[in-house]
Write a protein that holds these residues in place. Structure first.
Motif, PDB file in Angstrom:
ATOM      1  N   HIS A 129     -29.642  14.978  53.627  1.00 27.84           N
ATOM      2  CA  HIS A 129     -30.562  15.438  52.593  1.00 27.84           C
ATOM      3  C   HIS A 129     -31.856  14.621  52.566  1.00 27.84           C
ATOM      4  CE1 HIS A 129     -28.105  12.303  50.705  1.00 27.84           C
ATOM      5  NE2 HIS A 129     -29.192  12.019  50.018  1.00 27.84           N
ATOM      6  N   CYS A 130     -32.218  14.016  53.722  1.00 30.04           N
ATOM      7  CA  CYS A 130     -33.476  13.267  53.774  1.00 30.04           C
ATOM      8  C   CYS A 130     -34.656  14.247  53.719  1.00 30.04           C
ATOM      9  CB  CYS A 130     -33.540  12.410  55.045  1.00 30.04           C
ATOM     10  SG  CYS A 130     -33.875  13.334  56.567  1.00 30.04           S
ATOM     11  N   ARG A 131     -35.831  13.757  53.457  1.00 33.95           N
ATOM     12  CA  ARG A 131     -37.018  14.613  53.334  1.00 33.95           C
ATOM     13  C   ARG A 131     -37.313  15.392  54.620  1.00 33.95           C
ATOM     14  NH1 ARG A 131     -38.185  15.623  48.213  1.00 33.95           N
ATOM     15  NH2 ARG A 131     -38.369  13.732  47.003  1.00 33.95           N
ATOM     16  N   ASP A 132     -37.109  14.749  55.787  1.00 37.92           N
ATOM     17  CA  ASP A 132     -37.350  15.449  57.054  1.00 37.92           C
ATOM     18  C   ASP A 132     -36.432  16.666  57.181  1.00 37.92           C
ATOM     19  OD1 ASP A 132     -39.356  13.746  57.882  1.00 37.92           O
ATOM     20  OD2 ASP A 132     -38.029  12.508  59.115  1.00 37.92           O
ATOM     21  N   CYS A 133     -35.164  16.497  56.887  1.00 41.57           N
ATOM     22  CA  CYS A 133     -34.218  17.611  56.984  1.00 41.57           C
ATOM     23  C   CYS A 133     -34.509  18.684  55.935  1.00 41.57           C
ATOM     24  CB  CYS A 133     -32.771  17.112  56.869  1.00 41.57           C
ATOM     25  SG  CYS A 133     -32.238  16.209  58.348  1.00 41.57           S
ATOM     26  N   GLN A 134     -34.961  18.277  54.764  1.00 45.69           N
ATOM     27  CA  GLN A 134     -35.342  19.255  53.745  1.00 45.69           C
ATOM     28  C   GLN A 134     -36.545  20.067  54.225  1.00 45.69           C
ATOM     29  OE1 GLN A 134     -35.920  16.920  50.194  1.00 45.69           O
ATOM     30  NE2 GLN A 134     -33.733  16.831  49.747  1.00 45.69           N
ATOM     31  N   SER A 135     -37.509  19.408  54.862  1.00 43.91           N
ATOM     32  CA  SER A 135     -38.686  20.122  55.381  1.00 43.91           C
ATOM     33  C   SER A 135     -38.318  21.056  56.529  1.00 43.91           C
ATOM     34  CB  SER A 135     -39.732  19.125  55.882  1.00 43.91           C
ATOM     35  OG  SER A 135     -40.333  18.465  54.809  1.00 43.91           O
ATOM     36  N   LEU A 136     -37.452  20.584  57.425  1.00 45.35           N
ATOM     37  CA  LEU A 136     -37.024  21.394  58.571  1.00 45.35           C
ATOM     38  C   LEU A 136     -36.339  22.682  58.146  1.00 45.35           C
ATOM     39  CD1 LEU A 136     -35.544  18.956  61.231  1.00 45.35           C
ATOM     40  CD2 LEU A 136     -37.121  20.826  61.652  1.00 45.35           C
ATOM     41  N   THR A 137     -35.489  22.601  57.112  1.00 50.42           N
ATOM     42  CA  THR A 137     -34.668  23.748  56.734  1.00 50.42           C
ATOM     43  C   THR A 137     -35.214  24.528  55.537  1.00 50.42           C
ATOM     44  OG1 THR A 137     -33.292  22.396  55.272  1.00 50.42           O
ATOM     45  CG2 THR A 137     -32.570  22.625  57.568  1.00 50.42           C
ATOM     46  N   THR A 155     -34.514  23.768  52.559  1.00 50.56           N
ATOM     47  CA  THR A 155     -33.444  23.711  51.561  1.00 50.56           C
ATOM     48  C   THR A 155     -33.200  22.266  51.166  1.00 50.56           C
ATOM     49  OG1 THR A 155     -31.666  23.483  53.195  1.00 50.56           O
ATOM     50  CG2 THR A 155     -32.297  25.720  52.589  1.00 50.56           C
ATOM     51  N   ALA A 156     -32.211  22.050  50.328  1.00 50.35           N
ATOM     52  CA  ALA A 156     -31.910  20.710  49.839  1.00 50.35           C
ATOM     53  C   ALA A 156     -31.239  19.823  50.886  1.00 50.35           C
ATOM     54  CB  ALA A 156     -31.016  20.794  48.606  1.00 50.35           C
ATOM     55  N   TYR A 157     -30.615  20.428  51.906  1.00 56.51           N
ATOM     56  CA  TYR A 157     -29.945  19.639  52.936  1.00 56.51           C
ATOM     57  C   TYR A 157     -29.833  20.432  54.230  1.00 56.51           C
ATOM     58  CZ  TYR A 157     -25.970  22.433  51.439  1.00 56.51           C
ATOM     59  OH  TYR A 157     -25.153  23.475  51.102  1.00 56.51           O
ATOM     60  N   ARG A 158     -29.492  19.724  55.306  1.00 58.25           N
ATOM     61  CA  ARG A 158     -29.301  20.339  56.627  1.00 58.25           C
ATOM     62  C   ARG A 158     -27.891  20.034  57.091  1.00 58.25           C
ATOM     63  NH1 ARG A 158     -32.481  18.263  61.961  1.00 58.25           N
ATOM     64  NH2 ARG A 158     -30.627  18.249  63.230  1.00 58.25           N
ATOM     65  N   VAL A 159     -27.218  21.025  57.628  1.00 60.80           N
ATOM     66  CA  VAL A 159     -25.878  20.848  58.185  1.00 60.80           C
ATOM     67  C   VAL A 159     -26.000  20.814  59.702  1.00 60.80           C
ATOM     68  CG1 VAL A 159     -23.560  21.818  58.397  1.00 60.80           C
ATOM     69  CG2 VAL A 159     -24.831  22.067  56.257  1.00 60.80           C
ATOM     70  N   SER A 160     -25.405  19.811  60.328  1.00 66.76           N
ATOM     71  CA  SER A 160     -25.386  19.703  61.787  1.00 66.76           C
ATOM     72  C   SER A 160     -23.942  19.817  62.262  1.00 66.76           C
ATOM     73  CB  SER A 160     -25.955  18.360  62.245  1.00 66.76           C
ATOM     74  OG  SER A 160     -27.318  18.279  61.900  1.00 66.76           O
ATOM     75  N   VAL A 161     -23.734  20.698  63.234  1.00 65.28           N
ATOM     76  CA  VAL A 161     -22.395  20.919  63.794  1.00 65.28           C
ATOM     77  C   VAL A 161     -22.505  20.752  65.306  1.00 65.28           C
ATOM     78  CG1 VAL A 161     -20.457  22.519  63.946  1.00 65.28           C
ATOM     79  CG2 VAL A 161     -21.934  22.560  61.935  1.00 65.28           C
ATOM     80  N   PRO A 162     -22.296  19.526  65.814  1.00 65.70           N
ATOM     81  CA  PRO A 162     -22.442  19.309  67.252  1.00 65.70           C
ATOM     82  C   PRO A 162     -21.293  19.943  68.040  1.00 65.70           C
ATOM     83  CG  PRO A 162     -21.698  17.292  66.188  1.00 65.70           C
ATOM     84  CD  PRO A 162     -21.958  18.303  65.103  1.00 65.70           C
ATOM     85  N   ALA A 163     -21.617  20.478  69.221  1.00 67.13           N
ATOM     86  CA  ALA A 163     -20.618  21.071  70.111  1.00 67.13           C
ATOM     87  C   ALA A 163     -20.885  20.595  71.534  1.00 67.13           C
ATOM     88  CB  ALA A 163     -20.680  22.589  70.051  1.00 67.13           C
ATOM     89  N   GLN A 164     -19.836  20.325  72.270  1.00 66.99           N
ATOM     90  CA  GLN A 164     -19.958  19.994  73.686  1.00 66.99           C
ATOM     91  C   GLN A 164     -20.390  21.253  74.439  1.00 66.99           C
ATOM     92  OE1 GLN A 164     -19.519  16.875  74.982  1.00 66.99           O
ATOM     93  NE2 GLN A 164     -19.228  16.218  72.871  1.00 66.99           N
ATOM     94  N   ALA A 165     -21.172  21.105  75.487  1.00 66.15           N
ATOM     95  CA  ALA A 165     -21.673  22.252  76.248  1.00 66.15           C
ATOM     96  C   ALA A 165     -20.541  23.146  76.740  1.00 66.15           C
ATOM     97  CB  ALA A 165     -22.525  21.772  77.420  1.00 66.15           C
TER      98      ALA A 165
END
Length: 67
Positions: A34-42, A44-54
């Protein structure tokens, strides 16, 4: 979305639906920021990251663009 044996299967698509994907991910590695960068990117109030192996990621339709 389903969880089996510690692996979560996720499916999704872009807003218009042209790009669709599925992946198997480790639910322990999903994060929310929920940092300001992630709020600006999305926008919204927060960004969800779901990493996946290739090797666990499948593009079902569409061709992503690189900007």
């Amino acid at each position: 979305m389903s969880i089996k044996g510690g692996v979560m299967k996720v499916e999704g698509e872009c807003h218009c639906g042209r790009i669709r994907y599925s992946a198997e991910v480790d639910p322990e590695k999903v994060s929310i920021c929920h940092c300001r960068d992630c709020q600006s990117l999305t926008g919204t109030a927060y960004r969800v990251s779901v990493p996946a192996q290739a090797e666990d990621f499948t593009l079902l339709s569409g061709t992503p663009k690189v900007y």
